[in-house]
Scaffold this motif. Sequence first.
Motif, mmCIF file in Angstrom:
data_model
loop_
_atom_site.group_PDB
_atom_site.id
_atom_site.type_symbol
_atom_site.label_atom_id
_atom_site.label_comp_id
_atom_site.label_asym_id
_atom_site.label_seq_id
_atom_site.Cartn_x
_atom_site.Cartn_y
_atom_site.Cartn_z
ATOM 1 N N ALA A 1 2.070 6.516 -6.984
ATOM 2 C CA ALA A 1 0.984 7.355 -7.501
ATOM 3 C C ALA A 1 1.280 8.835 -7.279
ATOM 4 N N ALA A 2 1.813 9.158 -6.110
ATOM 5 C CA ALA A 2 2.143 10.558 -5.837
ATOM 6 C C ALA A 2 3.297 11.033 -6.718
ATOM 7 N N THR A 3 4.246 10.154 -6.994
ATOM 8 C CA THR A 3 5.362 10.521 -7.865
ATOM 9 C C THR A 3 4.889 10.769 -9.289
ATOM 10 N N GLY B 1 2.560 1.677 -3.408
ATOM 11 C CA GLY B 1 1.586 2.105 -4.405
ATOM 12 C C GLY B 1 1.242 3.577 -4.285
ATOM 13 N N SER B 2 1.040 4.029 -3.066
ATOM 14 C CA SER B 2 0.713 5.450 -2.896
ATOM 15 C C SER B 2 1.921 6.335 -3.189
ATOM 16 N N THR B 3 3.119 5.846 -2.900
ATOM 17 C CA THR B 3 4.324 6.601 -3.237
ATOM 18 C C THR B 3 4.473 6.730 -4.747
ATOM 19 N N VAL C 1 0.838 -1.202 0.000
ATOM 20 C CA VAL C 1 0.000 0.000 0.000
ATOM 21 C C VAL C 1 0.871 1.249 0.000
ATOM 22 N N GLY C 2 1.924 1.235 0.822
ATOM 23 C CA GLY C 2 2.826 2.382 0.877
ATOM 24 C C GLY C 2 3.558 2.627 -0.430
ATOM 25 N N SER D 1 1.920 11.640 -10.216
ATOM 26 C CA SER D 1 1.126 12.867 -10.200
ATOM 27 C C SER D 1 2.021 14.100 -10.158
#
Length: 99
Positions: free
Chosen positions: A51-53, A47-49, A44-45, A55
């Motif tokens: 996605a933020a990159t 994936g969110s990292t 999860v961490g 973006s």
Amino acid sequence: MKKLLFVFLALAGVAFAADGEMIKSYSAIAAGIGLGIAALGGAVGMGSTAAATISGMARNPGVGGKIMTTMFIAIAMIEAQVIYTLVVGLILLYANPLL
């Protein structure tokens, strides 16, 4: 929550009162559950990292290299936590300090 804590303490009391085989079996269960939770949290961490990159690079392509470097450092730190859990699980399985 108190009932769950009571159940865990009761199981721990049974494990320490029994012979070594029960401690080994509880250690194997704990290692499996702990590694599963750590892998889930790491996924999860990461994936969110990512996605933020993506973006951030889409919004400002000029700083893509700096953002990518920071992402790799963050992913390495996230993966380190999963590896620590793996090491603790292997210690519980093969060099159990509770026996």
